[in-house]
Design an enzyme around this catalytic site. Structure first.
Site, short mmCIF file in Angstrom:
data_model
loop_
_atom_site.label_atom_id
_atom_site.label_comp_id
_atom_site.label_asym_id
_atom_site.label_seq_id
_atom_site.Cartn_x
_atom_site.Cartn_y
_atom_site.Cartn_z
N GLY A 15 1.22 -1.14 0.52
CA GLY A 15 -0.04 -0.46 -0.11
C GLY A 15 0.73 1.46 0.10
N GLY A 41 -3.58 -2.65 -1.85
CA GLY A 41 -2.61 -2.18 -2.65
C GLY A 41 -2.18 -2.72 -3.95
N ASP A 61 -4.25 -12.14 3.04
CA ASP A 61 -5.08 -11.77 3.75
C ASP A 61 -5.21 -11.97 4.86
OD1 ASP A 61 -7.93 -10.84 5.20
OD2 ASP A 61 -9.37 -11.55 3.33
N GLY A 107 -1.73 -12.46 18.10
CA GLY A 107 -1.07 -13.96 18.34
C GLY A 107 0.23 -13.89 17.95
N TYR A 150 -14.87 1.74 9.52
CA TYR A 150 -13.66 2.52 9.17
C TYR A 150 -12.90 2.74 10.88
CZ TYR A 150 -8.38 4.38 8.53
OH TYR A 150 -7.49 3.82 8.49
N THR A 180 -2.30 11.91 5.53
CA THR A 180 -0.96 12.37 5.05
C THR A 180 -0.87 11.93 3.22
OG1 THR A 180 -0.28 10.35 7.06
CG2 THR A 180 1.23 10.23 5.16
#
Ligand code: UDP
Length: 329
Positions: A15, A41, A61, A107, A150, A180
């Site tokens: 990305g 991406g 993913d 994890g 989001y 950004t």
């Protein structure tokens, strides 16, 4: 005997931000494992890195399952759609990568003994009632509004990261990233800078949402990467704002882009999207004090560098052939 390289896993590595982080960590001598499902991406962002022995790429993913053989010293979780039009198109994937994806990576961090940094966002402040935004502000988010997928994914991400820190003693870092910009932003990702630059280069009117009096504070990507790098290596586990406090209205921003590209500023006003924050500016006192960080690239310079990138892709912009992601999933 040479010292073994530190290995860093960067999710969202293909990305906009992830690819710049790959560049930075390679330059610092790390072995970089980039991971991306390529929904938002693009391999173009990292194609210059293929063939380097210290770089590997995995298409995966992270909201499903994630494993990387060998040691990992650091994990930077940057996988997520980040543009409002993207997360409106794929709200469930957005929620999953911020929640399930973060859980999977925490994890993995635990198993590997890695330090984990998560990419949080100024969106956790919602449409802020405190200005500028300090890290202690709890925010004003509408969970059932269009941006909720989001914002709440990122708020959950912060919460589960803190739980792993407090409950398991995991080393964690939380960066709250403000707007950004820079090279490798997707040309049509719908955010204001790619929209205005592409429109100006095509000679179209600039689409100003609302009356253009809402504000944002834009940070050049190299400054952001520096802040993230410092935060990762710091010993501070609470959230830190990284952004450029120079605030501007969207209308003024359009005027700047018009001047930069040598066109007359001709706005087409469109409705302000629901829950679009009216103002946003980071308070960066913590970043200054804890990390000794502040932005170095002003908007004039940052926009010049970004325009160069857009000019390199001008044929795609003119033909309106820019890749219309996010892809099917
Ligand atoms: N915006 C605009 N025209 C556009 C795209 C965005 O006026 O073509 C506005 C948008 O309403 C918001 C600001 O620009 O107030 C920044 O939007 P962006 O999508 O870049 O990021 P956000 O900060 O909202 O996540």
């Amino acid at each position: 005997m040479t010292e073994e390289k530190k290995r860093v896993l960067i999710t969202g590595g293909a990305g906009f931000l992830g690819s710049h982080l790959c560049d930075r960590f390679l330059a610092e001598g790390y072995h970089v494992v980039a991971m991306d499902n390529l929904i938002t991406g693009s391999l173009q962002n990292i194609e210059h890195l293929f063939g380097r022995p210290a770089f590997e790429f995995h298409q995966a993913d992270v909201s499903k399952f994630v494993f990387v053989p060998g040691k990992i010293d650091y994990i930077l979780h940057f996988a997520s759609p980040a543009s409002p039009i993207d997360y409106l198109k794929i709200p469930i994937q957005t929620l999953k990568v911020g929640s399930l994806g973060t859980h999977n990576l925490l994890g993995l961090a635990l198993v590997k003994g890695a330090r984990m940094l998560i990419a949080s966002t100024s969106e956790v402040y919602g449409d802020p009632e405190v200005h500028p935004q300090v890290e202690e502000y709890f925010g004003n988010v509408n969970p059932v509004g269009p941006r909720g997928c989001y914002d709440e994914a990122k708020r959950f991400q912060e919460a589960i990261t803190m739980a792993y820190h407090n409950h398991h003693g995991l080393e964690t870092r939380i960066v709250r990233i403000f707007n950004t910009y820079g090279p490798r932003m997707r040309l049509n990702d719908g955010r204001v800078l790619p929209a205005f630059l592409s429109q100006a280069l095509r000679g179209e009117n600039l689409t100003v949402f609302g009356d253009g009096s809402q504000t944002r504070s834009f940070c050049y990507v190299d400054d952001l990467v520096e802040g993230i790098y410092r935060l990762l290596l710091s010993d501070y586990h609470l959230p830190v704002n990284i952004g450029n406090p120079s605030e501007i209205t969207i209308k003024e921003f359009g005027e700047e882009i018009a001047r930069l590209t040598g066109v007359e500023f001709k706005p087409t006003y469109q409705a302000l999207p629901e829950n679009d924050p009216l103002k946003r500016r980071p308070d960066i006192t913590k970043a200054k004090e804890i990390l000794g960080w502040e932005p170095k690239v002003d908007r004039a310079e940052g926009l010049r560098r970004t325009l160069e990138y857009f000019k390199e892709h001008v044929s795609e912009i003119m033909a309106d052939e820019v890749d219309n992601k996010p892809r099917s999933f």
